[in-house]
Design a protein around this motif. Structure first.
Motif, PDB file in Angstrom:
ATOM      1  N   PHE A 265       0.814  -1.219   0.000  1.00 34.79           N
ATOM      2  CA  PHE A 265       0.000   0.000   0.000  1.00 34.79           C
ATOM      3  C   PHE A 265       0.845   1.265   0.000  1.00 34.79           C
ATOM      4  CE2 PHE A 265      -2.044   3.455   2.408  1.00 34.79           C
ATOM      5  CZ  PHE A 265      -3.146   3.683   1.603  1.00 34.79           C
ATOM      6  N   LEU A 266       1.903   1.305   0.842  1.00 35.42           N
ATOM      7  CA  LEU A 266       2.706   2.525   0.956  1.00 35.42           C
ATOM      8  C   LEU A 266       3.362   2.928  -0.363  1.00 35.42           C
ATOM      9  CD1 LEU A 266       3.790   4.808   2.656  1.00 35.42           C
ATOM     10  CD2 LEU A 266       5.634   3.310   3.436  1.00 35.42           C
ATOM     11  N   PRO A 267       4.106   2.035  -1.033  1.00 38.10           N
ATOM     12  CA  PRO A 267       4.697   2.461  -2.306  1.00 38.10           C
ATOM     13  C   PRO A 267       3.652   2.798  -3.355  1.00 38.10           C
ATOM     14  CG  PRO A 267       4.995   0.103  -1.979  1.00 38.10           C
ATOM     15  CD  PRO A 267       4.516   0.666  -0.670  1.00 38.10           C
ATOM     16  N   LYS A 268       2.514   2.129  -3.262  1.00 37.71           N
ATOM     17  CA  LYS A 268       1.457   2.400  -4.232  1.00 37.71           C
ATOM     18  C   LYS A 268       0.844   3.781  -4.025  1.00 37.71           C
ATOM     19  CE  LYS A 268      -2.887   0.527  -6.026  1.00 37.71           C
ATOM     20  NZ  LYS A 268      -3.908  -0.527  -5.938  1.00 37.71           N
ATOM     21  N   VAL A 269       0.532   4.113  -2.770  1.00 38.30           N
ATOM     22  CA  VAL A 269      -0.113   5.392  -2.508  1.00 38.30           C
ATOM     23  C   VAL A 269       0.858   6.559  -2.689  1.00 38.30           C
ATOM     24  CG1 VAL A 269       0.309   5.669  -0.011  1.00 38.30           C
ATOM     25  CG2 VAL A 269      -1.863   6.428  -1.001  1.00 38.30           C
ATOM     26  N   LEU A 270       2.155   6.320  -2.460  1.00 40.53           N
ATOM     27  CA  LEU A 270       3.147   7.368  -2.705  1.00 40.53           C
ATOM     28  C   LEU A 270       3.174   7.785  -4.167  1.00 40.53           C
ATOM     29  CD1 LEU A 270       6.195   6.224  -0.521  1.00 40.53           C
ATOM     30  CD2 LEU A 270       4.723   8.235  -0.160  1.00 40.53           C
ATOM     31  N   ARG A 271       2.816   6.858  -5.031  1.00 34.42           N
ATOM     32  CA  ARG A 271       2.788   7.149  -6.460  1.00 34.42           C
ATOM     33  C   ARG A 271       1.416   7.657  -6.909  1.00 34.42           C
ATOM     34  NH1 ARG A 271       4.241   4.863 -11.511  1.00 34.42           N
ATOM     35  NH2 ARG A 271       3.173   6.173 -13.059  1.00 34.42           N
ATOM     36  N   LEU A 272       0.337   6.978  -6.482  1.00 34.91           N
ATOM     37  CA  LEU A 272      -0.975   7.242  -7.057  1.00 34.91           C
ATOM     38  C   LEU A 272      -1.708   8.423  -6.440  1.00 34.91           C
ATOM     39  CD1 LEU A 272      -2.331   3.622  -7.659  1.00 34.91           C
ATOM     40  CD2 LEU A 272      -1.333   5.224  -9.297  1.00 34.91           C
ATOM     41  N   ALA A 273      -1.380   8.809  -5.200  1.00 33.82           N
ATOM     42  CA  ALA A 273      -2.052   9.978  -4.626  1.00 33.82           C
ATOM     43  C   ALA A 273      -1.595  11.264  -5.332  1.00 33.82           C
ATOM     44  CB  ALA A 273      -1.821  10.045  -3.119  1.00 33.82           C
ATOM     45  N   PRO A 274      -0.304  11.606  -5.285  1.00 33.73           N
ATOM     46  CA  PRO A 274       0.115  12.798  -6.042  1.00 33.73           C
ATOM     47  C   PRO A 274      -0.014  12.590  -7.548  1.00 33.73           C
ATOM     48  CG  PRO A 274       2.037  11.643  -5.173  1.00 33.73           C
ATOM     49  CD  PRO A 274       0.833  10.995  -4.543  1.00 33.73           C
ATOM     50  N   GLY A 275       0.142  11.335  -7.996  1.00 28.43           N
ATOM     51  CA  GLY A 275      -0.022  11.063  -9.418  1.00 28.43           C
ATOM     52  C   GLY A 275      -1.425  11.383  -9.896  1.00 28.43           C
ATOM     53  N   GLY A 276      -2.423  11.086  -9.046  1.00 23.49           N
ATOM     54  CA  GLY A 276      -3.799  11.430  -9.395  1.00 23.49           C
ATOM     55  C   GLY A 276      -3.991  12.924  -9.503  1.00 23.49           C
ATOM     56  N   GLY A 277      -3.265  13.671  -8.653  1.00 21.75           N
ATOM     57  CA  GLY A 277      -3.329  15.124  -8.733  1.00 21.75           C
ATOM     58  C   GLY A 277      -2.731  15.648 -10.029  1.00 21.75           C
ATOM     59  N   VAL A 278      -1.586  15.106 -10.404  1.00 17.76           N
ATOM     60  CA  VAL A 278      -0.934  15.525 -11.654  1.00 17.76           C
ATOM     61  C   VAL A 278      -1.812  15.179 -12.856  1.00 17.76           C
ATOM     62  CG1 VAL A 278       1.019  15.086 -13.188  1.00 17.76           C
ATOM     63  CG2 VAL A 278       1.403  15.419 -10.745  1.00 17.76           C
ATOM     64  N   LEU A 279      -2.413  14.002 -12.837  1.00 16.48           N
ATOM     65  CA  LEU A 279      -3.283  13.599 -13.943  1.00 16.48           C
ATOM     66  C   LEU A 279      -4.411  14.601 -14.151  1.00 16.48           C
ATOM     67  CD1 LEU A 279      -3.720   9.730 -13.455  1.00 16.48           C
ATOM     68  CD2 LEU A 279      -2.636  10.873 -15.389  1.00 16.48           C
ATOM     69  N   LEU A 280      -5.120  14.929 -13.074  1.00 20.11           N
ATOM     70  CA  LEU A 280      -6.255  15.843 -13.213  1.00 20.11           C
ATOM     71  C   LEU A 280      -5.797  17.234 -13.604  1.00 20.11           C
ATOM     72  CD1 LEU A 280      -9.322  16.113 -12.931  1.00 20.11           C
ATOM     73  CD2 LEU A 280      -8.946  16.840 -10.562  1.00 20.11           C
ATOM     74  N   LEU A 281      -4.696  17.696 -12.999  1.00 23.02           N
ATOM     75  CA  LEU A 281      -4.173  19.021 -13.329  1.00 23.02           C
ATOM     76  C   LEU A 281      -3.847  19.124 -14.818  1.00 23.02           C
ATOM     77  CD1 LEU A 281      -1.489  20.937 -11.275  1.00 23.02           C
ATOM     78  CD2 LEU A 281      -1.301  20.760 -13.744  1.00 23.02           C
ATOM     79  N   VAL A 282      -3.117  18.134 -15.340  1.00 23.78           N
ATOM     80  CA  VAL A 282      -2.697  18.180 -16.744  1.00 23.78           C
ATOM     81  C   VAL A 282      -3.888  18.009 -17.681  1.00 23.78           C
ATOM     82  CG1 VAL A 282      -1.287  17.062 -18.515  1.00 23.78           C
ATOM     83  CG2 VAL A 282      -0.384  17.369 -16.202  1.00 23.78           C
TER      84      VAL A 282
END
Length: 299
Positions: A265-282
């Motif tokens: 969970f930890l390595p996954k959420v470290l990527r997908l939480a901010p990654g989800g932010g970048v996806l929506l922003l872009v």
């Protein structure tokens, strides 16, 4: 006036999703190895022997730093079409459901339903790539590379062997996208209206990050099951221990405890939480550029 804007064509949403996917993978390339560690942790049965940092150290010590980059090619090739399908499908299903239920605007319930439908659509695209990645990242893997995985799987299991874990992948993406897009709608409604473009970008990043976190919390157990199903070698005449999603969830819970369903969970959420932010922003920024370029009636 904002509500009277004509919806952008399908290709615009598809292209925005593709651009966002490439941007996200490049932005978080230094954390890309977290996906490898996540998979390794999920394939480990029984009580977890290593945490995130311990897994990094063990892999580098026993197999070399280069091992952290195995399986990187498939997600790189996958990211653009995967994200393109995600956002284009979300837009398509959103319009479809609003018309079906007679809604003029998106609602909280429809945003979850739309996200789940987009995730289900996306799952059909990603399965072969995910299978290749899991096979390469397994500690016991002897494959020479992505194409070797494809050749060996087709040789031993046929073309349909590339779709092993389809059912688990379906549930994984359905729940992540339902949580992601559903949370984005709710967080946007709670946040103060942005007064500038920079403020809007920040709102999108925060909304997407919260959505990415929520989606990861909801779907990690299904991700663990998917890794187990796709990482298990098929033996003719023998029923795999991990075969279908919900029975596998029960098996893991009974044999290893509830914590095992959140391995990685930890390595996954470290990527997908901010990654989800970048996806929506872009995505939102790119769609804004498209609207400006196309002009009325899209702005």
């Amino acid at each position: 006036m904002a509500d009277q804007k004509k919806p952008l064509p399908f290709i615009a949403n598809f292209a925005a999703g593709a651009i966002a996917g490439v941007s996200e993978i490049l932005t978080f390339y230094p954390l890309g190895t977290c996906g490898y560690v996540k998979t390794r942790m999920q394939l480990e049965t029984g009580k977890s022997q290593h945490g995130l940092l311990g897994s990094f150290r063990t892999i580098i010590k026993e197999e070399g730093a280069g091992r952290l980059y195995r399986g990187l090619v498939p997600p790189l090739l996958l990211e653009a079409p995967k994200r393109a399908v995600k956002f284009a499908a979300n837009d398509f299903w959103g319009r479809t459901y609003m018309g079906l239920f007679g809604e003029a605007k998106m609602t909280q319930q429809l945003s979850v339903l739309t996200g789940c439908s987009a995730g289900a659509t996306e799952s059909f695209v990603v399965v072969p790539f995910e299978l290749v990645k899991i096979k390469l990242q397994d500690k016991t893997s002897t494959f020479k590379g992505p194409m070797d995985v494809v050749k060996q799987v087709i040789k031993t299991e046929g073309v349909l062997g590339l779709y092993a874990g389809m059912e688990a992948t379906f549930w994984r993406h359905l729940y992540w996208n339902g949580g992601y897009f559903g949370c984005i709608f709710q967080v946007r409604a709670l946040m103060p209206k942005a007064e500038s473009q920079q403020g809007q970008l920040l709102n999108n990043f925060i909304s997407g990050s919260v959505g990415g976190f929520a989606g990861t919390v909801v779907n990690t157990p299904f991700d663990v099951v998917k890794s187990r199903i796709q990482g298990t070698a098929k033996v003719p005449g023998v029923t795999p221990k991990y075969n279908w999603t919900y029975p596998a969830l029960v098996t893991i819970f009974r044999e290893e405890g509830a914590a095992a369903l959140y391995k990685g969970f930890l390595p996954k959420v470290l990527r997908l939480a901010p990654g989800g932010g970048v996806l929506l922003l872009v995505v939102e920024f790119t769609l804004g550029v498209f609207r400006t370029a196309l002009g009325p009636p899209y702005i």
